[in-house]
Design a protein around this motif. Structure first.
Motif, PDB file in Angstrom:
ATOM      1  N   ARG A   2     -33.521  -1.643  60.373  1.00 22.62           N
ATOM      2  CA  ARG A   2     -34.402  -2.092  59.306  1.00 22.62           C
ATOM      3  C   ARG A   2     -33.828  -1.700  57.946  1.00 22.62           C
ATOM      4  O   ARG A   2     -33.184  -0.663  57.805  1.00 22.62           O
ATOM      5  N   LEU A   3     -34.099  -2.520  56.946  1.00 22.73           N
ATOM      6  CA  LEU A   3     -33.530  -2.288  55.625  1.00 22.73           C
ATOM      7  C   LEU A   3     -33.906  -0.916  55.087  1.00 22.73           C
ATOM      8  O   LEU A   3     -33.087  -0.233  54.471  1.00 22.73           O
ATOM      9  N   ARG A   4     -35.125  -0.486  55.329  1.00 22.28           N
ATOM     10  CA  ARG A   4     -35.580   0.782  54.773  1.00 22.28           C
ATOM     11  C   ARG A   4     -34.844   1.984  55.351  1.00 22.28           C
ATOM     12  O   ARG A   4     -34.943   3.087  54.817  1.00 22.28           O
ATOM     13  N   GLU A   5     -34.091   1.770  56.421  1.00 22.52           N
ATOM     14  CA  GLU A   5     -33.328   2.855  57.011  1.00 22.52           C
ATOM     15  C   GLU A   5     -31.898   2.917  56.482  1.00 22.52           C
ATOM     16  O   GLU A   5     -31.125   3.800  56.863  1.00 22.52           O
ATOM     17  N   HIS A   6     -31.545   2.020  55.579  1.00 25.26           N
ATOM     18  CA  HIS A   6     -30.175   1.954  55.081  1.00 25.26           C
ATOM     19  C   HIS A   6     -29.879   3.060  54.071  1.00 25.26           C
ATOM     20  O   HIS A   6     -30.755   3.490  53.316  1.00 25.26           O
ATOM     21  N   VAL A   7     -28.613   3.464  54.061  1.00 19.34           N
ATOM     22  CA  VAL A   7     -28.082   4.377  53.052  1.00 19.34           C
ATOM     23  C   VAL A   7     -27.184   3.550  52.130  1.00 19.34           C
ATOM     24  O   VAL A   7     -26.230   2.907  52.598  1.00 19.34           O
ATOM     25  N   VAL A   8     -27.485   3.553  50.838  1.00 17.19           N
ATOM     26  CA  VAL A   8     -26.833   2.662  49.885  1.00 17.19           C
ATOM     27  C   VAL A   8     -26.174   3.475  48.773  1.00 17.19           C
ATOM     28  O   VAL A   8     -26.818   4.318  48.139  1.00 17.19           O
ATOM     29  N   VAL A   9     -24.900   3.238  48.513  1.00 18.32           N
ATOM     30  CA  VAL A   9     -24.192   3.839  47.389  1.00 18.32           C
ATOM     31  C   VAL A   9     -24.051   2.791  46.298  1.00 18.32           C
ATOM     32  O   VAL A   9     -23.618   1.659  46.559  1.00 18.32           O
ATOM     33  N   VAL A  10     -24.425   3.158  45.068  1.00 14.26           N
ATOM     34  CA  VAL A  10     -24.315   2.236  43.933  1.00 14.26           C
ATOM     35  C   VAL A  10     -23.528   2.915  42.818  1.00 14.26           C
ATOM     36  O   VAL A  10     -23.942   3.959  42.312  1.00 14.26           O
ATOM     37  N   THR A  11     -22.397   2.340  42.436  1.00 20.07           N
ATOM     38  CA  THR A  11     -21.673   2.856  41.278  1.00 20.07           C
ATOM     39  C   THR A  11     -22.165   2.149  40.023  1.00 20.07           C
ATOM     40  O   THR A  11     -22.677   1.035  40.077  1.00 20.07           O
ATOM     41  N   GLY A  12     -22.002   2.811  38.887  1.00 21.53           N
ATOM     42  CA  GLY A  12     -22.543   2.243  37.653  1.00 21.53           C
ATOM     43  C   GLY A  12     -24.048   2.218  37.671  1.00 21.53           C
ATOM     44  O   GLY A  12     -24.682   1.333  37.079  1.00 21.53           O
ATOM     45  N   ALA A  13     -24.665   3.221  38.327  1.00 26.72           N
ATOM     46  CA  ALA A  13     -26.119   3.224  38.522  1.00 26.72           C
ATOM     47  C   ALA A  13     -26.883   3.777  37.333  1.00 26.72           C
ATOM     48  O   ALA A  13     -28.109   3.889  37.391  1.00 26.72           O
ATOM     49  N   SER A  14     -26.206   4.113  36.256  1.00 23.61           N
ATOM     50  CA  SER A  14     -26.874   4.714  35.105  1.00 23.61           C
ATOM     51  C   SER A  14     -27.581   3.691  34.221  1.00 23.61           C
ATOM     52  O   SER A  14     -28.452   4.047  33.425  1.00 23.61           O
ATOM     53  N   SER A  15     -27.228   2.405  34.344  1.00 25.08           N
ATOM     54  CA  SER A  15     -27.843   1.396  33.480  1.00 25.08           C
ATOM     55  C   SER A  15     -27.613   0.004  34.058  1.00 25.08           C
ATOM     56  O   SER A  15     -26.868  -0.175  35.023  1.00 25.08           O
ATOM     57  N   GLY A  16     -28.271  -0.973  33.445  1.00 24.17           N
ATOM     58  CA  GLY A  16     -28.003  -2.367  33.728  1.00 24.17           C
ATOM     59  C   GLY A  16     -28.188  -2.787  35.174  1.00 24.17           C
ATOM     60  O   GLY A  16     -29.135  -2.384  35.854  1.00 24.17           O
ATOM     61  N   ILE A  17     -27.265  -3.597  35.664  1.00 23.00           N
ATOM     62  CA  ILE A  17     -27.348  -4.143  37.016  1.00 23.00           C
ATOM     63  C   ILE A  17     -27.355  -3.033  38.055  1.00 23.00           C
ATOM     64  O   ILE A  17     -28.107  -3.089  39.034  1.00 23.00           O
ATOM     65  N   GLY A  18     -26.517  -2.025  37.872  1.00 24.07           N
ATOM     66  CA  GLY A  18     -26.453  -0.936  38.840  1.00 24.07           C
ATOM     67  C   GLY A  18     -27.769  -0.196  38.967  1.00 24.07           C
ATOM     68  O   GLY A  18     -28.225   0.118  40.074  1.00 24.07           O
ATOM     69  N   ARG A  19     -28.403   0.067  37.838  1.00 22.01           N
ATOM     70  CA  ARG A  19     -29.685   0.771  37.856  1.00 22.01           C
ATOM     71  C   ARG A  19     -30.774  -0.102  38.487  1.00 22.01           C
ATOM     72  O   ARG A  19     -31.583   0.382  39.286  1.00 22.01           O
ATOM     73  N   ALA A  20     -30.807  -1.365  38.121  1.00 25.23           N
ATOM     74  CA  ALA A  20     -31.788  -2.276  38.703  1.00 25.23           C
ATOM     75  C   ALA A  20     -31.578  -2.407  40.210  1.00 25.23           C
ATOM     76  O   ALA A  20     -32.547  -2.482  40.984  1.00 25.23           O
ATOM     77  N   THR A  21     -30.328  -2.424  40.632  1.00 22.55           N
ATOM     78  CA  THR A  21     -30.013  -2.534  42.062  1.00 22.55           C
ATOM     79  C   THR A  21     -30.459  -1.292  42.812  1.00 22.55           C
ATOM     80  O   THR A  21     -31.042  -1.380  43.904  1.00 22.55           O
ATOM     81  N   ALA A  22     -30.196  -0.111  42.236  1.00 21.68           N
ATOM     82  CA  ALA A  22     -30.632   1.128  42.874  1.00 21.68           C
ATOM     83  C   ALA A  22     -32.147   1.147  43.033  1.00 21.68           C
ATOM     84  O   ALA A  22     -32.677   1.515  44.098  1.00 21.68           O
ATOM     85  N   GLU A  23     -32.857   0.738  41.992  1.00 27.66           N
ATOM     86  CA  GLU A  23     -34.324   0.715  42.059  1.00 27.66           C
ATOM     87  C   GLU A  23     -34.810  -0.303  43.085  1.00 27.66           C
ATOM     88  O   GLU A  23     -35.805  -0.074  43.779  1.00 27.66           O
ATOM     89  N   ALA A  24     -34.111  -1.432  43.195  1.00 27.48           N
ATOM     90  CA  ALA A  24     -34.515  -2.458  44.163  1.00 27.48           C
ATOM     91  C   ALA A  24     -34.382  -1.936  45.594  1.00 27.48           C
ATOM     92  O   ALA A  24     -35.257  -2.171  46.444  1.00 27.48           O
ATOM     93  N   PHE A  25     -33.308  -1.232  45.890  1.00 28.97           N
ATOM     94  CA  PHE A  25     -33.140  -0.658  47.225  1.00 28.97           C
ATOM     95  C   PHE A  25     -34.150   0.466  47.455  1.00 28.97           C
ATOM     96  O   PHE A  25     -34.699   0.596  48.560  1.00 28.97           O
ATOM     97  N   ALA A  26     -34.402   1.273  46.428  1.00 24.86           N
ATOM     98  CA  ALA A  26     -35.390   2.343  46.562  1.00 24.86           C
ATOM     99  C   ALA A  26     -36.765   1.769  46.850  1.00 24.86           C
ATOM    100  O   ALA A  26     -37.549   2.334  47.632  1.00 24.86           O
ATOM    101  N   ARG A  27     -37.068   0.645  46.229  1.00 26.42           N
ATOM    102  CA  ARG A  27     -38.366  -0.012  46.448  1.00 26.42           C
ATOM    103  C   ARG A  27     -38.541  -0.419  47.905  1.00 26.42           C
ATOM    104  O   ARG A  27     -39.656  -0.492  48.411  1.00 26.42           O
ATOM    105  N   LYS A  28     -37.410  -0.661  48.577  1.00 24.60           N
ATOM    106  CA  LYS A  28     -37.461  -1.014  49.997  1.00 24.60           C
ATOM    107  C   LYS A  28     -37.468   0.217  50.898  1.00 24.60           C
ATOM    108  O   LYS A  28     -37.505   0.089  52.119  1.00 24.60           O
ATOM    109  N   GLY A  29     -37.415   1.400  50.301  1.00 24.80           N
ATOM    110  CA  GLY A  29     -37.442   2.631  51.076  1.00 24.80           C
ATOM    111  C   GLY A  29     -36.087   3.164  51.484  1.00 24.80           C
ATOM    112  O   GLY A  29     -36.001   4.084  52.310  1.00 24.80           O
TER     113      GLY A  29
END
Length: 329
Positions: A2-29
Protein backbone atom coordinates in the motif's frame (compact mmCIF):
# COMPACT_ATOMS: atom_id res chain seq x y z
CA UNK A 1 2.41 -2.75 -0.96
CA UNK A 2 0.00 0.00 0.00
CA UNK A 3 1.16 3.53 -0.75
CA UNK A 4 1.03 4.56 2.89
CA UNK A 5 3.68 1.96 3.67
CA UNK A 6 6.21 3.46 1.25
CA UNK A 7 9.48 5.10 2.24
CA UNK A 8 10.14 8.11 0.00
CA UNK A 9 13.33 10.18 -0.38
CA UNK A 10 12.91 13.67 -1.86
CA UNK A 11 15.85 15.90 -2.73
CA UNK A 12 15.29 19.63 -2.99
CA UNK A 13 12.59 19.24 -0.34
CA UNK A 14 13.14 22.68 1.19
CA UNK A 15 10.90 24.53 -1.29
CA UNK A 16 8.86 24.43 -4.47
CA UNK A 17 8.10 21.14 -6.20
CA UNK A 18 10.20 19.11 -3.77
CA UNK A 19 8.41 20.48 -0.74
CA UNK A 20 4.98 20.03 -2.31
CA UNK A 21 5.91 16.47 -3.27
CA UNK A 22 7.08 15.63 0.25
CA UNK A 23 3.82 16.97 1.68
CA UNK A 24 1.80 15.01 -0.90
CA UNK A 25 3.45 11.73 0.12
CA UNK A 26 3.09 12.61 3.81
CA UNK A 27 -0.61 13.21 3.22
CA UNK A 28 -0.82 9.61 2.06
CA UNK A 29 0.85 8.42 5.26
CA UNK A 30 4.27 7.68 3.78
CA UNK A 31 7.57 7.95 5.60
CA UNK A 32 9.36 10.89 3.98
CA UNK A 33 13.11 11.53 4.00
CA UNK A 34 13.77 15.21 3.34
CA UNK A 35 17.01 16.36 1.74
CA UNK A 36 18.32 19.81 0.73
CA UNK A 37 21.09 22.18 1.78
CA UNK A 38 18.94 24.28 4.17
CA UNK A 39 18.31 22.55 7.47
CA UNK A 40 16.01 25.32 8.71
CA UNK A 41 13.80 24.97 5.65
CA UNK A 42 13.82 21.17 5.90
CA UNK A 43 12.65 21.36 9.49
CA UNK A 44 9.79 23.60 8.37
CA UNK A 45 8.89 21.07 5.67
CA UNK A 46 8.98 18.29 8.25
CA UNK A 47 6.56 20.16 10.49
CA UNK A 48 4.12 20.51 7.61
CA UNK A 49 4.46 16.82 6.73
CA UNK A 50 3.95 15.68 10.30
CA UNK A 51 0.60 17.44 10.48
CA UNK A 52 -0.77 14.56 8.43
CA UNK A 53 -1.81 11.49 10.38
CA UNK A 54 0.63 8.63 10.20
CA UNK A 55 3.37 10.56 8.40
CA UNK A 56 6.93 10.09 9.59
CA UNK A 57 9.87 12.26 8.58
CA UNK A 58 13.65 12.27 8.63
CA UNK A 59 15.59 15.47 7.93
CA UNK A 60 19.01 14.99 6.30
CA UNK A 61 20.76 18.20 5.18
CA UNK A 62 22.46 17.23 1.93
CA UNK A 63 24.38 18.87 -0.90
CA UNK A 64 23.59 16.59 -3.81
CA UNK A 65 26.80 17.56 -5.62
CA UNK A 66 28.66 15.62 -2.91
CA UNK A 67 28.48 11.91 -3.80
CA UNK A 68 29.40 10.79 -0.28
CA UNK A 69 26.71 13.02 1.21
CA UNK A 70 24.10 11.44 -1.08
CA UNK A 71 25.30 7.95 -0.18
CA UNK A 72 24.96 8.94 3.48
CA UNK A 73 21.42 10.17 2.75
CA UNK A 74 20.48 6.74 1.42
CA UNK A 75 22.18 5.02 4.34
CA UNK A 76 20.33 7.19 6.88
CA UNK A 77 17.01 6.46 5.17
CA UNK A 78 17.59 2.71 5.34
CA UNK A 79 18.79 2.87 8.93
CA UNK A 80 15.70 4.81 9.97
CA UNK A 81 13.00 3.11 7.91
CA UNK A 82 14.52 -0.14 6.66
CA UNK A 83 14.36 0.47 2.92
CA UNK A 84 13.77 3.00 0.12
CA UNK A 85 10.72 2.49 -2.08
CA UNK A 86 10.72 5.80 -3.96
CA UNK A 87 13.52 8.25 -4.70
CA UNK A 88 12.64 11.64 -6.19
CA UNK A 89 15.58 13.51 -7.77
CA UNK A 90 14.40 17.09 -7.68
CA UNK A 91 17.12 19.44 -6.38
CA UNK A 92 17.93 21.92 -9.15
CA UNK A 93 19.22 25.44 -9.74
CA UNK A 94 19.19 27.83 -12.69
CA UNK A 95 21.27 30.62 -14.19
CA UNK A 96 19.86 33.17 -16.64
CA UNK A 97 21.93 35.18 -19.08
CA UNK A 98 23.25 35.38 -22.61
CA UNK A 99 25.50 32.40 -23.28
CA UNK A 100 28.64 34.54 -23.23
CA UNK A 101 27.60 36.44 -20.08
CA UNK A 102 27.00 33.62 -17.61
CA UNK A 103 30.13 33.18 -15.45
CA UNK A 104 31.69 29.77 -15.93
CA UNK A 105 31.51 29.11 -12.19
CA UNK A 106 27.72 29.51 -12.40
CA UNK A 107 27.52 27.42 -15.57
CA UNK A 108 29.42 24.58 -13.91
CA UNK A 109 27.38 24.80 -10.73
CA UNK A 110 24.08 24.38 -12.60
CA UNK A 111 25.41 21.32 -14.41
CA UNK A 112 26.91 19.92 -11.22
CA UNK A 113 23.66 20.21 -9.24
CA UNK A 114 21.20 19.36 -12.00
CA UNK A 115 23.15 16.55 -13.68
CA UNK A 116 25.70 15.09 -11.26
CA UNK A 117 23.29 15.57 -8.36
CA UNK A 118 20.82 13.32 -10.20
CA UNK A 119 23.59 10.86 -11.04
CA UNK A 120 24.56 10.64 -7.37
CA UNK A 121 20.92 10.21 -6.39
CA UNK A 122 20.24 7.53 -8.99
CA UNK A 123 23.33 5.53 -8.02
CA UNK A 124 22.46 5.66 -4.32
CA UNK A 125 18.82 4.77 -4.94
CA UNK A 126 19.46 1.94 -7.38
CA UNK A 127 22.00 0.36 -5.06
CA UNK A 128 19.30 -0.01 -2.41
CA UNK A 129 16.49 -0.87 -4.83
CA UNK A 130 18.50 -3.64 -6.49
CA UNK A 131 18.90 -5.28 -3.10
CA UNK A 132 15.16 -5.04 -2.52
CA UNK A 133 14.30 -6.08 -6.06
CA UNK A 134 11.87 -3.19 -6.52
CA UNK A 135 11.48 0.57 -6.33
CA UNK A 136 10.64 3.70 -8.27
CA UNK A 137 13.17 6.35 -9.29
CA UNK A 138 11.52 9.62 -10.38
CA UNK A 139 13.59 12.35 -12.01
CA UNK A 140 12.08 15.83 -12.17
CA UNK A 141 13.06 17.33 -15.51
CA UNK A 142 11.28 20.14 -17.41
CA UNK A 143 9.69 20.89 -20.75
CA UNK A 144 13.01 22.56 -21.59
CA UNK A 145 14.37 19.01 -21.61
CA UNK A 146 12.43 18.70 -24.88
CA UNK A 147 12.54 22.31 -26.15
CA UNK A 148 15.50 24.36 -24.95
CA UNK A 149 15.28 28.04 -24.04
CA UNK A 150 17.45 31.05 -24.72
CA UNK A 151 18.85 32.79 -21.63
CA UNK A 152 18.95 29.57 -19.56
CA UNK A 153 21.57 27.59 -21.43
CA UNK A 154 23.01 25.50 -18.58
CA UNK A 155 19.54 24.67 -17.26
CA UNK A 156 18.33 23.59 -20.72
CA UNK A 157 21.44 21.47 -21.17
CA UNK A 158 20.97 19.87 -17.77
CA UNK A 159 17.33 18.96 -18.38
CA UNK A 160 18.19 17.37 -21.71
CA UNK A 161 20.74 15.33 -19.76
CA UNK A 162 18.06 14.26 -17.27
CA UNK A 163 15.92 13.01 -20.17
CA UNK A 164 18.88 10.99 -21.42
CA UNK A 165 19.63 9.63 -17.96
CA UNK A 166 16.10 8.31 -17.57
CA UNK A 167 16.08 6.73 -21.00
CA UNK A 168 19.47 5.06 -20.62
CA UNK A 169 18.64 3.71 -17.15
CA UNK A 170 15.34 2.21 -18.37
CA UNK A 171 17.21 0.50 -21.20
CA UNK A 172 19.92 -0.81 -18.89
CA UNK A 173 17.38 -2.29 -16.49
CA UNK A 174 15.53 -3.86 -19.42
CA UNK A 175 18.57 -5.60 -20.92
CA UNK A 176 19.52 -6.82 -17.45
CA UNK A 177 16.07 -8.30 -16.98
CA UNK A 178 15.26 -6.16 -13.92
CA UNK A 179 11.47 -5.90 -13.78
CA UNK A 180 10.76 -4.52 -10.31
CA UNK A 181 12.49 -1.14 -10.66
CA UNK A 182 10.81 1.70 -12.56
CA UNK A 183 12.45 4.90 -13.81
CA UNK A 184 10.12 7.82 -14.58
CA UNK A 185 10.78 11.33 -15.84
CA UNK A 186 8.47 14.26 -15.04
CA UNK A 187 8.52 17.31 -17.32
CA UNK A 188 6.71 20.27 -15.74
CA UNK A 189 5.85 23.45 -17.61
CA UNK A 190 6.30 26.72 -15.68
CA UNK A 191 5.53 26.15 -12.01
CA UNK A 192 4.74 28.67 -9.25
CA UNK A 193 7.80 28.21 -7.01
CA UNK A 194 10.63 30.38 -5.58
CA UNK A 195 12.89 28.97 -8.32
CA UNK A 196 12.97 32.14 -10.40
CA UNK A 197 13.82 34.47 -7.53
CA UNK A 198 16.61 32.17 -6.39
CA UNK A 199 18.20 31.72 -9.81
CA UNK A 200 21.43 33.39 -10.84
CA UNK A 201 20.66 36.28 -13.15
CA UNK A 202 23.08 37.96 -15.55
CA UNK A 203 20.55 39.36 -18.01
CA UNK A 204 20.14 42.84 -16.50
CA UNK A 205 16.38 42.22 -16.48
CA UNK A 206 14.14 40.81 -13.76
CA UNK A 207 13.31 37.13 -14.27
CA UNK A 208 9.58 36.38 -14.08
CA UNK A 209 7.65 33.13 -14.41
CA UNK A 210 6.77 32.56 -18.06
CA UNK A 211 3.01 32.04 -18.38
CA UNK A 212 1.00 29.92 -18.24
CA UNK A 213 1.93 29.07 -14.64
CA UNK A 214 0.80 25.92 -12.86
CA UNK A 215 0.83 24.97 -9.19
CA UNK A 216 3.55 22.80 -7.60
CA UNK A 217 0.77 20.68 -6.11
CA UNK A 218 -0.12 19.66 -9.65
CA UNK A 219 3.37 18.28 -10.15
CA UNK A 220 3.29 16.61 -6.73
CA UNK A 221 0.07 14.79 -7.59
CA UNK A 222 1.68 13.54 -10.79
CA UNK A 223 4.67 12.21 -8.88
CA UNK A 224 2.48 10.36 -6.39
CA UNK A 225 0.41 8.89 -9.22
CA UNK A 226 3.58 7.59 -10.90
CA UNK A 227 4.28 5.36 -7.92
CA UNK A 228 0.89 3.71 -8.46
CA UNK A 229 0.97 3.80 -12.27
CA UNK A 230 4.54 4.23 -13.61
CA UNK A 231 5.09 5.87 -17.02
CA UNK A 232 8.30 6.59 -18.90
CA UNK A 233 7.74 10.32 -19.23
CA UNK A 234 4.92 12.60 -18.11
CA UNK A 235 4.47 16.27 -19.02
CA UNK A 236 2.68 18.45 -16.45
CA UNK A 237 0.52 21.30 -17.75
CA UNK A 238 -1.56 21.44 -20.96
CA UNK A 239 0.64 24.15 -22.50
CA UNK A 240 3.71 22.03 -21.88
CA UNK A 241 2.03 18.99 -23.41
CA UNK A 242 1.15 20.94 -26.54
CA UNK A 243 4.65 22.32 -26.92
CA UNK A 244 6.31 18.93 -26.44
CA UNK A 245 3.95 17.38 -28.98
CA UNK A 246 4.78 20.15 -31.41
CA UNK A 247 8.51 19.66 -30.85
CA UNK A 248 8.18 16.04 -31.94
CA UNK A 249 6.25 16.93 -35.08
CA UNK A 250 8.03 20.16 -36.02
CA UNK A 251 11.15 20.90 -33.93
CA UNK A 252 11.99 24.11 -35.80
CA UNK A 253 8.55 25.57 -35.12
CA UNK A 254 8.78 24.63 -31.45
CA UNK A 255 12.16 26.36 -31.16
CA UNK A 256 10.81 29.55 -32.72
CA UNK A 257 7.79 29.43 -30.43
CA UNK A 258 9.90 28.96 -27.31
CA UNK A 259 12.36 31.70 -28.32
CA UNK A 260 9.58 34.21 -28.88
CA UNK A 261 7.72 33.37 -25.69
CA UNK A 262 10.88 33.48 -23.58
CA UNK A 263 11.96 36.85 -24.92
CA UNK A 264 8.46 38.26 -24.61
CA UNK A 265 7.41 37.01 -21.16
CA UNK A 266 10.27 35.40 -19.19
CA UNK A 267 12.37 38.52 -18.71
CA UNK A 268 10.78 41.80 -17.68
CA UNK A 269 10.81 44.65 -20.16
CA UNK A 270 10.07 47.11 -17.36
CA UNK A 271 12.19 46.09 -14.37
CA UNK A 272 15.95 45.85 -14.41
CA UNK A 273 17.91 43.57 -12.09
CA UNK A 274 21.49 43.59 -10.80
CA UNK A 275 23.77 40.68 -11.61
CA UNK A 276 23.51 37.97 -8.96
CA UNK A 277 24.67 34.41 -8.34
CA UNK A 278 21.32 33.75 -6.65
CA UNK A 279 21.27 30.63 -4.47
CA UNK A 280 23.67 28.66 -6.65
CA UNK A 281 26.62 28.64 -4.28
CA UNK A 282 24.99 29.64 -0.98
CA UNK A 283 21.47 28.45 -0.11
CA UNK A 284 18.75 31.07 0.33
CA UNK A 285 18.05 31.91 4.00
CA UNK A 286 14.82 31.26 5.84
CA UNK A 287 12.26 28.49 6.14
CA UNK A 288 11.55 28.18 2.43
CA UNK A 289 8.15 28.03 0.73
CA UNK A 290 6.18 25.92 -1.71
CA UNK A 291 4.93 28.83 -3.83
CA UNK A 292 6.71 31.72 -5.46
CA UNK A 293 3.80 34.13 -5.71
CA UNK A 294 3.35 33.76 -9.46
CA UNK A 295 -0.32 32.83 -9.31
CA UNK A 296 0.01 29.16 -10.16
CA UNK A 297 -3.26 28.40 -8.37
CA UNK A 298 -5.32 30.63 -10.67
CA UNK A 299 -7.16 29.06 -13.59
CA UNK A 300 -7.76 32.02 -15.85
CA UNK A 301 -7.90 32.96 -19.49
CA UNK A 302 -4.27 34.09 -19.16
CA UNK A 303 -3.21 30.50 -19.79
CA UNK A 304 -4.99 30.35 -23.12
CA UNK A 305 -3.67 33.75 -24.14
CA UNK A 306 -0.13 32.73 -23.25
CA UNK A 307 -0.41 29.47 -25.15
CA UNK A 308 -1.42 31.33 -28.30
CA UNK A 309 1.48 33.66 -27.58
CA UNK A 310 3.82 30.72 -28.06
CA UNK A 311 3.44 31.19 -31.77
CA UNK A 312 2.94 34.81 -32.81
CA UNK A 313 4.02 36.47 -36.04
CA UNK A 314 4.99 34.17 -38.84
CA UNK A 315 3.52 31.01 -37.27
CA UNK A 316 -0.08 32.00 -36.57
CA UNK A 317 -1.56 29.00 -38.36
CA UNK A 318 0.52 26.65 -36.25
CA UNK A 319 -0.62 28.61 -33.22
CA UNK A 320 -4.22 27.77 -34.00
CA UNK A 321 -3.27 24.11 -34.20
CA UNK A 322 -1.53 24.30 -30.83
CA UNK A 323 -4.57 26.03 -29.40
CA UNK A 324 -6.82 23.22 -30.60
CA UNK A 325 -4.42 20.68 -29.11
CA UNK A 326 -4.49 22.49 -25.77
CA UNK A 327 -8.27 22.52 -25.75
CA UNK A 328 -8.22 18.77 -26.13
CA UNK A 329 -5.50 18.27 -23.51
Amino acid sequence: MRLREHVVVVTGASSGIGRATAEAFARKGCAVVLAARREEALEATARECERHRGARTLVVPTDTTDAKAVDDLARRAVEEFGRIDVWVNNAAVNAFGRFEDVPLEDFRRVLDVNVMGYVHGARAALRVMREEGRGTLINISSIVGAVAQPYSHPYSMSKHAVQGLGSSLRQQLRVEGVKGIRVCTVMPATIDTPHFEQAANHTGRKVVAMPPVYSPERVARTVVDLVRHPHREVVVGPAGKALVRRSRKNPALAERAMARQTEKTHLSHEESAPATHGALHVPAPGEGAVHGGWGGRRRTALRRVAVYGLVGAGVAAAGRRIGRELSAA
